[in-house]
Design an enzyme around this catalytic site. Structure first.
Site, short mmCIF file in Angstrom:
data_model
loop_
_atom_site.label_atom_id
_atom_site.label_comp_id
_atom_site.label_asym_id
_atom_site.label_seq_id
_atom_site.Cartn_x
_atom_site.Cartn_y
_atom_site.Cartn_z
N ASN A 9 12.38 -21.73 -51.96
CA ASN A 9 13.35 -21.22 -51.26
C ASN A 9 14.67 -21.58 -51.53
O ASN A 9 14.91 -22.94 -51.43
CB ASN A 9 13.08 -21.80 -49.76
CG ASN A 9 14.17 -21.55 -48.54
OD1 ASN A 9 14.92 -20.47 -48.98
ND2 ASN A 9 14.19 -21.93 -47.50
N LYS A 11 17.61 -20.89 -50.60
CA LYS A 11 18.44 -20.97 -49.27
C LYS A 11 19.67 -20.13 -49.54
O LYS A 11 19.68 -19.28 -50.46
CB LYS A 11 18.76 -22.58 -48.83
CG LYS A 11 17.37 -23.19 -48.83
CD LYS A 11 17.63 -24.44 -47.97
CE LYS A 11 16.36 -25.28 -48.14
NZ LYS A 11 16.27 -26.40 -46.91
N HIS A 95 12.03 -19.99 -40.38
CA HIS A 95 12.55 -21.26 -41.17
C HIS A 95 13.27 -22.28 -40.02
O HIS A 95 13.83 -21.61 -39.45
CB HIS A 95 13.46 -21.13 -42.27
CG HIS A 95 13.44 -22.18 -43.07
ND1 HIS A 95 14.46 -23.31 -42.80
CD2 HIS A 95 12.74 -22.57 -44.19
CE1 HIS A 95 14.24 -24.25 -43.68
NE2 HIS A 95 13.44 -23.88 -44.65
N GLU A 97 15.59 -23.95 -40.08
CA GLU A 97 17.21 -23.61 -40.41
C GLU A 97 17.95 -22.70 -39.65
O GLU A 97 18.74 -22.33 -38.97
CB GLU A 97 17.76 -23.68 -41.88
CG GLU A 97 17.65 -24.90 -42.34
CD GLU A 97 17.64 -25.17 -44.08
OE1 GLU A 97 17.63 -24.22 -44.54
OE2 GLU A 97 17.13 -26.02 -44.40
N GLU A 165 6.28 -27.15 -42.13
CA GLU A 165 7.40 -27.79 -42.32
C GLU A 165 7.96 -28.71 -41.43
O GLU A 165 8.85 -28.46 -40.52
CB GLU A 165 8.52 -26.85 -42.94
CG GLU A 165 8.08 -25.88 -43.81
CD GLU A 165 9.23 -25.35 -44.72
OE1 GLU A 165 9.38 -25.76 -45.87
OE2 GLU A 165 10.31 -24.68 -44.07
N GLY A 171 14.95 -31.35 -46.52
CA GLY A 171 16.03 -31.70 -47.27
C GLY A 171 16.57 -33.06 -47.19
O GLY A 171 17.78 -33.22 -47.25
N SER A 210 10.87 -31.64 -48.41
CA SER A 210 10.99 -32.62 -49.70
C SER A 210 9.97 -32.77 -50.72
O SER A 210 9.70 -33.68 -51.20
CB SER A 210 11.50 -33.92 -49.07
OG SER A 210 12.65 -33.84 -48.19
#
Ligand code: PEP
Length: 251
Positions: A9, A11, A95, A97, A165, A171, A210
């Protein structure tokens, strides 16, 4: 045996020339691969260009999001038909985010999955708990609700990939311990089993948070972990190919 998947991904990173170069390096590095599946999710602007680069290689294309209408007055949105047209096979949906910054709610995520499947695309559904939720001991409750709401009314479970996730691991450099991740993966598999019966044995559940070439070996060794959704470490071909090579060694 479930086919493993490693998805990158990207991003909101890469210009079109950068995306083309990175996709070229990844596809050259996985030439001849037949065992698993490698997926790249560049930003929307680079989808068509990356699609050309990966044509005829074992790499598939994903988008990072989509809207649930086919067309219309929805300024700034991208429809499943447009993604299909750009060469996508997969769409990352829900996701964390998107949930956090763009108010992607479970109800919208469910609609997106329905429309994604109807367009002949395959969703990669992301679920995961925050640190507070883990500390309160409600991880299974939160993840279970996300899975049930996202899959409400959906029959084509064989075309759905789930990515667990944990939000606190995305991240941050803090990945879940393999056993912690496995517990949630097993829980999700049993939940899918309750919803759909024995097909749950075929559902692929990826871990994300991560992931690097240093920690993927132990994660992929777990029974219910079928691959990884990789953010930061997918932005350099050496790191991303390193993850794929570790998966190949273990599978
Ligand atoms: C992600 O974006 O889905 C992700 C897991 O990011 P990172 O690997 O950087 O934690």
């Amino acid at each position: 045996m479930r086919k493993w998947m490693v998805a990158g991904n990207w991003k909101m990173h890469t210009t079109i020339p950068e995306a083309v170069a990175l996709a070229g390096q990844v596809s050259a590095g996985v030439k001849g691969l037949s065992a698993g599946e490698v997926v790249l999710a560049p930003p929307f602007t680079a989808l068509a260009a990356v699609s050309d680069v990966i044509k005829g290689t074992p790499v598939s294309l994903a988008s990072q999001n989509m809207f649930y209408e086919e067309k219309g007055a929805y300024t700034g949105e991208i429809s499943p038909l447009m993604l299909k047209d750009a060469g996508c096979t997969y769409v990352i949906i829900g996701h964390s985010e998107r949930r956090k910054y763009f108010h992607d709610l479970d109800e919208n995520i469910n609609l997106k999955i329905k429309k994604c499947l109807a367009a002949g695309l395959k969703p990669i559904l992301c679920v995961g708990e925050t640190l507070e939720e883990r500390e309160q001991g409600i991880t299974e409750f939160v993840v279970g609700l996300q899975v049930k709401k996202a899959l409400y009314g959906i029959n084509a479970i064989d075309d759905v990939v789930i990515a667990y996730e944990p939000v606190w691991a995305i991240g941050t450099g803090k990945n879940a311990l393999p056993i912690e991740a496995e517990e949630v993966h097993r829980f999700v598999r049993h939940l899918v089993g309750d919803m759909y019966g024995e097909v749950c044995a075929r559902t692929r559940i990826l871990y994300g948070g991560s992931v690097t070439q240093d920690n993927i070996g132990d994660l992929i060794g777990m029974e219910d972990i079928d691959g990884a959704l990789v953010g930061g470490a997918s932005l350099k071909s050496e790191g991303f190919l390193g993850i794929i090579n570790k998966v190949l060694e273990k599978r």
